[in-house]
Design an enzyme around this catalytic site. Structure first.
Site, mmCIF file in Angstrom:
data_model
loop_
_atom_site.group_PDB
_atom_site.id
_atom_site.type_symbol
_atom_site.label_atom_id
_atom_site.label_comp_id
_atom_site.label_asym_id
_atom_site.label_seq_id
_atom_site.Cartn_x
_atom_site.Cartn_y
_atom_site.Cartn_z
ATOM 1 N N GLN A 1 -3.126 -6.505 -8.191
ATOM 2 C CA GLN A 1 -4.371 -5.750 -8.343
ATOM 3 C C GLN A 1 -5.481 -6.436 -7.526
ATOM 4 O O GLN A 1 -5.195 -6.992 -6.492
ATOM 5 C CB GLN A 1 -4.766 -5.594 -9.820
ATOM 6 N N GLY B 1 2.204 -2.818 -6.294
ATOM 7 C CA GLY B 1 3.108 -2.389 -5.228
ATOM 8 C C GLY B 1 2.713 -3.155 -3.988
ATOM 9 O O GLY B 1 1.682 -2.875 -3.392
ATOM 10 N N HIS B 2 3.506 -4.157 -3.647
ATOM 11 C CA HIS B 2 3.174 -5.028 -2.515
ATOM 12 C C HIS B 2 4.149 -4.741 -1.373
ATOM 13 O O HIS B 2 5.346 -5.004 -1.483
ATOM 14 C CB HIS B 2 3.239 -6.501 -2.934
ATOM 15 N N ASP C 1 -4.454 -3.312 -3.348
ATOM 16 C CA ASP C 1 -3.854 -2.769 -2.129
ATOM 17 C C ASP C 1 -4.512 -3.290 -0.853
ATOM 18 O O ASP C 1 -4.567 -2.594 0.163
ATOM 19 C CB ASP C 1 -3.899 -1.222 -2.142
ATOM 20 N N THR D 1 -7.665 -2.813 -14.815
ATOM 21 C CA THR D 1 -6.346 -3.003 -15.391
ATOM 22 C C THR D 1 -6.516 -3.932 -16.607
ATOM 23 O O THR D 1 -7.636 -4.314 -16.940
ATOM 24 C CB THR D 1 -5.346 -3.534 -14.339
ATOM 25 N N ALA E 1 1.483 2.698 -3.132
ATOM 26 C CA ALA E 1 2.850 2.213 -2.922
ATOM 27 C C ALA E 1 3.706 2.453 -4.170
ATOM 28 O O ALA E 1 4.926 2.523 -4.097
ATOM 29 C CB ALA E 1 2.830 0.729 -2.564
ATOM 30 N N VAL E 2 3.066 2.593 -5.346
ATOM 31 C CA VAL E 2 3.803 2.763 -6.601
ATOM 32 C C VAL E 2 3.829 4.236 -7.009
ATOM 33 O O VAL E 2 4.864 4.792 -7.321
ATOM 34 C CB VAL E 2 3.156 1.908 -7.722
ATOM 35 N N LYS F 1 -2.053 -7.806 0.192
ATOM 36 C CA LYS F 1 -1.653 -9.127 -0.343
ATOM 37 C C LYS F 1 -0.186 -9.415 -0.046
ATOM 38 O O LYS F 1 0.181 -10.535 0.320
ATOM 39 C CB LYS F 1 -1.878 -9.168 -1.871
ATOM 40 N N SER G 1 -5.830 -9.273 10.138
ATOM 41 C CA SER G 1 -4.546 -8.579 10.213
ATOM 42 C C SER G 1 -4.735 -7.270 10.967
ATOM 43 O O SER G 1 -5.653 -6.502 10.682
ATOM 44 C CB SER G 1 -4.025 -8.326 8.798
#
Ligand code: GDP
Ligand code: IMO
Ligand code: MG
Length: 434
Positions: free
Chosen positions: A224, A40-41, A13, A239, A299-300, A16, A413
């Site tokens: 990930q 979850g991108h 997270d 993971t 996000a997921v 990416k 960013s």
């Protein structure tokens, strides 16, 4: 011409999706090489939000080919859902997406196995995403998995599927667990899925090698993060795939000699979802403030992300594992309101000060973070477009991270949108992006 890997330098997270979407303008192909719909991108294009799970973020650029590599595990129902959502938004998925014939297939019983394993009372739960990712990779490594090519092989699928089902049934019965899956109905459903995805399936590694040989540029999108990598992460709280740079070659079927650069994405602080050691976790209201300011919810799964401070030993470790050419620091704006910003510069393990990453969970859990505290800048950095425009304390913060990690900060960013990004002029990253 360059082929680049962009991957997570922390526990996932990191942003990416945003970076891959931004950079994909300069690439012909964008490839996912590991993981599945546990990822979850998030990408914002103006006010429109997209969350990519299985499909590479490059799909959002018309003309870019999006490739799901052999190292990915695919739940066909989740894939078809994601395709439908994107198509509804006007994206020509069928034209742009290529699915590896060697990727492995997730079945509903993988999710059931995962739930059982997570619910066991005799061990600490990993806090997985419940997508069946781990059990599918287990079957892959045990050499009994079903691949996309097998799913499409009408004459042979039934036998492979029944083998796998028998295997699961035997294990369930041995543990006295009811196995109430309608195997025949599930098979029919998967046979229907096969026909729907068939037109998009190809030998993706040959396609990628041909593209590279033809002078096309390929961007590899990690899912990930390195600390969740099955080998290099905080095992067992990881993971089940190779989330670090090496995974790009095995998971896409491309030679290491064709990779021109590896870019690490890191937040200006750090987060983690799920269980496992987290040396710089902040349990105070400041951690809560970061969660709020950074909208740190999965996000997921929507789970609140655990928040903490930038961890230099961790970044040095993930830099060593991946050989980062450049670092992207995301979400610097989230720290805008803070008076003071602690940065972990060393670990104390069993009374000994070290900057090495311990291997055992016991040692990782016992880490006491040693901090240096930097002044905050207490002003908004949103919308700033050059490093010179940043408050001096923010520049000093970035310089500090660069000095301590030993890798250039090639990009900063300052918001979720494409325009809220500064690529540092003259940086190695700028050169790699061409
Ligand atoms: P990924 O899994 O690495 O792609 O990251 P996620 O999408 O799961 O989480 C990153 C979140 O931060 C998303 O909601 C992004 O829209 C958002 N984001 C990315 N970069 C920035 C940034 O620089 N500032 C802020 N405020 N949000 C960002
Ligand atoms: P992206 O690509 C953050 C975490 C889960 C859990 C562990 C194992 O969006 O950065 P799994 O379901 O993979 O077996 O769960 O890994 N995890 C992630 N955390 N970002 C992700 O993906 C993640 N994918 C898995 O929370 O701790
Ligand atoms: Mg994510």
């Amino acid at each position: 011409m360059s082929n680049l890997i962009v991957l997570g330098a922390q526990w996932g997270d990191e942003g990416k999706g945003k970076m891959v979407d931004l950079f994909s303008e300069k690439f012909d192909l964008v490839v996912r090489y590991q993981g599945g719909h546990n990822a979850g991108h998030t990408v914002y294009i103006g006010p429109v939000k997209y969350v990519l799970k299985l499909i590479p973020s490059g799909i959002l650029r018309p003309g870019v080919q999006a490739v799901i590599g052999n190292g990915v595990v695919i739940d066909p129902a989740a894939l078809l859902d994601e395709i439908a959502t994107l198509e509804k938004a006007g994206i020509e998925v069928a034209k742009q997406l290529v699915i590896s014939n060697r990727a492995h297939v997730i079945f509903p019983f993988h999710r059931i196995v995962e739930k059982m394993s997570e619910a066991r009372k005799d061990r600490t739960a990993i806090g997985t995403t419940s997508r069946g990712i781990g059990p599918c990779y287990e079957d892959k490594i045990a050499r009994r998995g079903v691949r996309i090519a097998d799913l499409l092989d009408t004459g042979n699928f039934r036998a492979l599927y029944e083998n796998l089902i028998d295997d699961k049934k035997t294990v369930a019965e041995a543990f006295g667990i009811p196995f109430d899956i309608d195997a025949a109905a599930l098979r029919t459903q998967y046979e229907e899925f096969a026909e729907r995805i068939r037109p998009m399936v190809a030998d993706s590694s040959t396609l990628l090698r041909d593209a590279m040989n033809g002078g096309k540029n390929v961007l590899f999108e990690g899912a990930q993060g390195t600390m969740l990598d099955i080998d290099h992460g905080t095992y067992p709280f990881v993971t089940s795939s190779s989330a670090s740079a090496g995974g790009a070659c095995t998971g896409a079927g491309v030679p290491p000699t064709r990779i021109n650069g590896v870019i690490g994405v890191s937040k200006a602080y750090i987060t983690r979802v799920g269980g496992g050691p987290f040396p710089t976790e902040d349990h105070t209201e400041v951690g809560e403030q970061i969660r709020k300011a950074g909208k740190e919810f999965g996000a997921v799964t929507g789970r609140p992300r655990r928040c903490g401070w930038f961890d230099v030993p961790l970044l040095r470790y993930t830099t060593a594992v991946n050989g980062f050419d450049s670092l992207i620091i995301t979400k610097l704006d989230v720290l805008d309101e803070l008076e003071r910003i602690p940065v972990c510069t060393a670990y104390k393990v069993n009374g000994r000060t070290t900057t090495d990453m311990p291997a055992t969970n016991r040692e990782l859990e016992s880490i006491e973070a040693v901090y240096e505290t930097l002044p905050g800048w207490k002003s908004s950095t949103r919308g700033l477009t050059s490093l010179d425009a940043l408050p001096e304390a923010a520049r000093r913060y970035l310089d500090f991270l660069q000095d301590k990690t030993g890798v250039e900060v090639g990009c900063v960013s300052l918001g979720p949108e494409r325009s809220e990004t500064i690529v540092v002029p003259g940086s190695r990253l700028e050169k790699l992006l061409g």
